[in-house]
Design a protein around this motif. Structure first.
Motif, short mmCIF file in Angstrom:
data_model
loop_
_atom_site.label_atom_id
_atom_site.label_comp_id
_atom_site.label_asym_id
_atom_site.label_seq_id
_atom_site.Cartn_x
_atom_site.Cartn_y
_atom_site.Cartn_z
N THR A 123 47.75 39.24 37.01
CA THR A 123 46.54 39.08 36.92
C THR A 123 45.34 39.87 37.91
O THR A 123 45.55 39.78 39.07
CB THR A 123 46.12 37.43 37.26
OG1 THR A 123 47.01 36.67 36.29
CG2 THR A 123 44.70 36.92 37.00
N PRO A 124 44.56 40.59 37.02
CA PRO A 124 43.81 41.59 37.78
C PRO A 124 42.86 40.49 38.87
O PRO A 124 42.34 39.44 38.67
CB PRO A 124 43.01 42.13 36.92
CG PRO A 124 43.87 42.08 35.57
CD PRO A 124 44.31 40.61 35.85
N GLY A 125 42.82 41.07 40.29
CA GLY A 125 41.94 40.31 41.09
C GLY A 125 42.62 39.22 41.98
O GLY A 125 42.14 38.56 42.69
N PHE A 126 43.94 39.01 41.62
CA PHE A 126 44.30 37.81 42.30
C PHE A 126 44.53 38.09 43.51
O PHE A 126 44.42 37.22 44.53
CB PHE A 126 45.92 37.24 41.37
CG PHE A 126 46.43 36.23 42.20
CD1 PHE A 126 46.25 34.97 41.85
CD2 PHE A 126 47.33 36.41 43.26
CE1 PHE A 126 46.52 33.70 42.37
CE2 PHE A 126 47.96 35.34 43.71
CZ PHE A 126 47.53 33.87 43.62
N ALA A 224 42.39 35.33 32.88
CA ALA A 224 42.51 36.87 32.76
C ALA A 224 42.14 37.60 33.89
O ALA A 224 42.69 38.74 33.87
CB ALA A 224 41.43 37.09 31.19
N ARG A 225 41.20 37.11 34.70
CA ARG A 225 40.75 38.04 35.79
C ARG A 225 40.03 37.14 36.72
O ARG A 225 39.46 36.27 36.53
CB ARG A 225 39.79 39.00 35.28
CG ARG A 225 39.23 40.16 36.62
CD ARG A 225 38.31 41.18 35.90
NE ARG A 225 37.15 40.66 35.23
CZ ARG A 225 36.05 40.62 35.80
NH1 ARG A 225 36.05 40.89 37.23
NH2 ARG A 225 35.10 40.29 35.29
N ILE A 226 40.29 37.50 38.14
CA ILE A 226 39.84 36.65 39.16
C ILE A 226 38.88 37.27 39.94
O ILE A 226 39.36 38.54 40.43
CB ILE A 226 40.88 36.04 39.94
CG1 ILE A 226 41.60 35.23 39.06
CG2 ILE A 226 40.32 35.26 41.15
CD1 ILE A 226 43.06 34.61 39.86
N ALA A 227 37.65 36.97 40.08
CA ALA A 227 36.65 37.75 40.87
C ALA A 227 36.58 36.86 42.24
O ALA A 227 37.28 35.84 42.33
CB ALA A 227 35.59 37.79 40.09
N ALA A 228 35.58 37.50 43.10
CA ALA A 228 35.13 36.86 44.45
C ALA A 228 34.96 35.19 44.09
O ALA A 228 35.04 34.31 45.02
CB ALA A 228 34.34 37.60 45.34
N VAL A 231 36.65 32.63 37.96
CA VAL A 231 37.70 32.85 37.31
C VAL A 231 37.33 33.02 35.95
O VAL A 231 36.57 32.15 35.15
CB VAL A 231 38.57 31.98 37.36
CG1 VAL A 231 39.85 32.04 36.39
CG2 VAL A 231 39.07 31.32 38.59
N HIS A 232 37.70 34.27 35.51
CA HIS A 232 37.28 34.70 34.05
C HIS A 232 38.60 34.27 33.05
O HIS A 232 39.68 34.69 33.34
CB HIS A 232 37.13 36.11 33.88
CG HIS A 232 35.67 36.67 34.59
ND1 HIS A 232 34.90 36.93 33.96
CD2 HIS A 232 35.83 36.81 36.10
CE1 HIS A 232 33.90 37.50 34.89
NE2 HIS A 232 34.43 37.32 36.13
N LEU A 233 38.30 33.33 32.25
CA LEU A 233 39.21 32.82 31.27
C LEU A 233 39.63 33.78 30.21
O LEU A 233 38.76 34.26 29.70
CB LEU A 233 38.90 31.52 31.05
CG LEU A 233 38.79 30.62 31.81
CD1 LEU A 233 38.41 29.25 31.23
CD2 LEU A 233 39.82 30.23 32.93
N ALA A 234 40.76 33.63 29.72
CA ALA A 234 41.23 34.55 28.49
C ALA A 234 40.58 34.30 27.35
O ALA A 234 40.29 35.21 26.37
CB ALA A 234 42.73 34.20 27.95
N PHE A 243 37.07 28.87 45.72
CA PHE A 243 38.21 28.60 46.29
C PHE A 243 39.55 28.59 45.05
O PHE A 243 39.31 27.52 44.40
CB PHE A 243 38.82 27.74 47.08
CG PHE A 243 40.09 27.77 47.98
CD1 PHE A 243 40.07 28.23 49.02
CD2 PHE A 243 41.12 26.99 47.35
CE1 PHE A 243 41.22 28.20 49.91
CE2 PHE A 243 42.16 27.19 48.06
CZ PHE A 243 42.45 28.10 49.28
N THR A 244 40.09 29.75 44.83
CA THR A 244 40.90 29.62 43.58
C THR A 244 42.54 29.64 44.16
O THR A 244 43.04 30.41 44.81
CB THR A 244 40.53 30.96 42.87
OG1 THR A 244 39.20 31.02 42.67
CG2 THR A 244 41.60 30.94 41.88
#
Length: 735
Positions: A123-126, A224-228, A231-234, A243-244
């Motif tokens: 996952t991008p950004g994880f 789909a992607r995790i930012a600072a 969380v961007h969902l699919a 905090f993810t």
């Protein structure tokens, strides 16, 4: 009657990972070792977490030290060596474990218990913006820091709707709510429902608790992607998140696929004897897939595999062909905490809940961890009934320390060397008395020469050899010289031929790499067999300008490049000390990391400006500073609060831990000092191995020098001042 001979080590057992099964094997080994076996445990960190107490830690019911097994203390009890490194592969043809540092560790029999990961590497950004619940040590530290700094309305996202995800979401909500925050916790699950493996009654209870905490559950969705901060969902939605956390199932460690061993979904396939497809390699815990009785990943199986693993490892090492079989139970009692001090239970469809269940779970967990809080006292070697007067006094009250803690005391050393003749050769400027002998060179420069020899203080031969080299090089650096050549002396304990070759290889590879890093070459040496591992170096160095212990001037600033306390920390490790509120193994690892820092760049900065310099070694900070004062015919004032000390060193000194050399140092140097006694002052007499450089620098160059050291990643501290004579040391408690 002759004393019993020490048995040679003829087999290598390597435990890869510090999981629950291996921790229990180490404990059992300490009570029932197998003669002739060298036991090694390889783990990235000095402590291993107990997963059963993780939700309680996140919820705030446990302290961090409550849930970690101190592998360093455990290994000392087991008589095992610890290598703090990460396994990255196995060369089965040569039988070596391959480490991330590039090292190779030989094995005859190996076992793997490295746990699983719960991250989302695809996952991008994880890796930059999220944290995985497993391995949980990093997660625990990140959560602690987040709780300490988060705002009033923190946003938490938990990815994974299994038991672990729900339990940690509840724990997170409880912790933040109990500390006055108003958290918003969201749980993501890619399936249509969460808690699919739970009985319906248990599932209803846990979902009810989630509603009580206001936890939002989103199903049929993935990240789909995790930012600072999100969380961007699919499905296109963006979920703000401070905090993810990922608890999204367990993935095997990727390097297992490179071993050529049979795998099932990436996990090591084992049979009833816990052997993999290579009979010399076993596996347990979450790393293993039980081909004869597949079970879900759960710590209860690792715990119950441990006795079988222990017996089968011993049998293989003893050359036996009959091994025991492990047959797991069909189901187990699942006690799931609900954030507060309550829990629900699930087994065979039976369900219950309430505070009494949490208390039951707490007792089970604490009983398990109590196995690693203290260890049975093993019988000491008995003294002969008939012995010469003075034997007990000569032995002393504690075992002899290794490293520089094994030096001859200053007073005895002076007495022994008092009648040596002065150097007779004209090219010798100085012999005994400074960090190294100084000789003139035909080209007008200087040659320096020194020697050092250490008893092993750490059971990892490679790391011990590297630290010995760094320690010996300190004398060259302290003279302002560049290391040039080295002669090596190695004494090996009694070993079988293969173990002898492997140990010497580890030692020489570490020495070669460390000396090359410093610019020196190995020119020759000597090896022998003796009672224990020891390594010595005779070194030469070259310089156009020499810095001696003499030359310090009143007004000079005293600069120290490393914290003190190595003797105390290593003595406490030998004693398997308990350090309340802390994990001793982590303090030992921090100590080793400081020792592992070479001083060549610091010496290059200090030598051009220092009026006097030495390295702080066996006589401690007080002794080596007094050597500068005597050689310079000056006095000194030390600001005790400014003296950097290793983590845990003061607390250990307060508990009475000290190197076996410390009393001799105190007796030799305290009469020339004025100080208020206490734990901090006691560390002034602590012998240092791989200690820092101590330099007297002109006052007007001190700040600039400290800044340059910091820029070179060599944090140093101003700890005092040179004063007018006589050569005595005043220690100020107030800085």
């Amino acid at each position: 009657m002759q004393p019993a001979p020490s048995l040679p080590l003829v087999k290598d057992l390597v435990l890869i990972g510090g999981g629950h099964a291996h921790a229990l094997v180490l404990r059992m080994w300490g009570m029932r070792p197998l003669a002739g076996v060298r036991l090694t445990v390889i783990n990235p960190g000095p402590a291993a977490p107990y997963t059963g107490m993780l939700p309680g830690l996140i919820a705030g019911h446990y302290r961090r030290e409550d849930i970690f097994i101190d592998l360093v203390r455990l290994a000392r009890f087991a008589g095992a060596r610890v290598i703090l490194d990460r396994a990255e592969g196995i060369d089965r043809d040569s039988r070596h474990v391959l480490l991330s540092s590039g090292r190779r560790v030989a094995y005859d029999v190996a076992s793997i218990d490295i746990g699983i990961a719960s991250g989302l590497p695809g996952t991008p950004g994880f890796s930059d913006h999220a944290v995985a619940a497993k391995p949980l040590g990093h997660y625990a530290d990140r959560w602690r820091d987040f709780v300490a700094t988060c705002g009033a309305e923190p946003l938490i996202t938990v990815i994974g709707g299994g038991v672990g995800g729900v339990e940690l979401a509840l724990a997170s909500a409880h912790r933040l709510t109990s500390e006055g925050h108003r958290p918003r916790v969201t749980l993501l699950e890619q399936a249509p429902a969460v808690l699919r493996d739970m009985g319906e009654g248990t599932r209803r209870r846990l979902l009810a608790r989630a509603r009580d905490y206001g936890i939002e559950i989103l199903t049929n969705t993935t990240a789909a992607r995790i930012a600072a901060d999100a969380v961007h969902l699919a499905d296109g939605r963006v979920l703000p998140s401070d905090f993810t956390l990922s608890v999204a199932g367990g993935q095997p460690q990727a390097w297992l696929a490179t071993t050529g061993l049979d795998l099932t979904d990436g996990f090591l396939t084992v049979g009833p004897t816990l052997q993999t497809s290579d009979p010399a390699i076993l596996a347990a815990g979450d790393t293993a897939h039980l081909s004869h009785a597949p079970r879900p990943k759960a710590g209860v199986y690792a715990v119950r595999e441990a006795p079988i693993l222990f017996e089968n490892l011993r049998a293989l090492l003893a050359g036996k062909s009959t091994l025991r079989s492990y047959q797991p139970q069909k189901d187990y009692l699942k006690l799931i905490s609900t954030g507060d001090r309550r829990a629900v239970a699930d087994k065979f469809g039976l369900r219950a809940g309430g505070g009494w269940l949490w208390q039951w779970k707490d007792r089970i967990d604490r009983k398990f961890m109590a196995k690693f809080a203290d260890y049975p006292a093993m019988p000491a070697f008995p003294l002969p009934a008939e012995r010469a007067e003075g034997v007990v006094e000569a032995l002393g009250p504690k075992p002899l320390c290794g490293g520089c803690g094994a030096k001859v005391g200053a007073a005895d050393l002076s007495a022994a060397l008092a009648h040596l003749p002065a150097p007779r050769h004209g090219d010798v400027i100085s012999g005994p008395g400074d960090d190294a002998a100084i000789l003139t060179r035909p080209d007008g420069g200087f040659e320096v020469m020194t020697t050092d020899h250490l008893r092993a203080f750490w059971d990892d031969p490679g790391l011990f050899a590297r630290l010995t080299a760094i320690h010996a090089l300190g004398d060259i650096w302290a003279m302002g010289a560049r290391p040039h050549g080295a002669l090596v002396q190695v004494t090996l304990p009694r070993l079988a031929a293969r173990q002898q070759v492997e140990t010497l290889r580890e030692v020489m590879e570490a020495l070669s790499a460390t000396l090359a890093e410093a610019g020196a070459d190995i020119l020759g040496g000597h090896s022998s067999i003796g009672a224990e591992l020891s390594v010595g170096l005779t070194l030469t160095g070259r310089a156009g300008h020499i810095v001696t212990k003499g030359g310090a001037r009143p007004g000079d600033a005293l600069i120290l490049t490393k914290p003190i306390g190595t003797g105390t920390v290593l003595a406490a490790e030998m004693a398997r000390a308990l350090l309340p509120g802390q994990i001793l193994g982590e303090q030992v690892a921090a100590c080793l990391a400081v020792m592992d820092r070479p001083q060549h760049r610091a010496a290059a900065i200090l030598a051009p400006v220092a009026h006097a310099m030495t390295d702080v070694t066996g006589f401690g900070l007080a002794g080596h500073l007094l050597e500068i004062l005597e050689a310079s015919n000056a006095g000194g004032r030390l600001a005790l609060p400014s003296v950097p000390m290793l983590p845990g060193a003061v607390a250990l000194a307060r508990l009475g831990h000290a190197s076996s050399l410390a009393p001799a140092n105190r007796a030799a140097f305290a009469p020339r000092m004025a100080f208020t006694d206490g734990a901090e002052a006691a560390l002034l007499f602590d012998p240092q191995t791989c200690g820092g450089l101590l330099a007297a620098v002109p006052e007007d160059r001190a700040d600039e020098t400290l800044a340059r050291l910091a820029d070179e990643d060599h944090p140093a501290t101003r700890i005092g001042t040179i004063t007018e004579g006589p050569p005595q040391l005043w220690v100020d408690d107030a800085g």
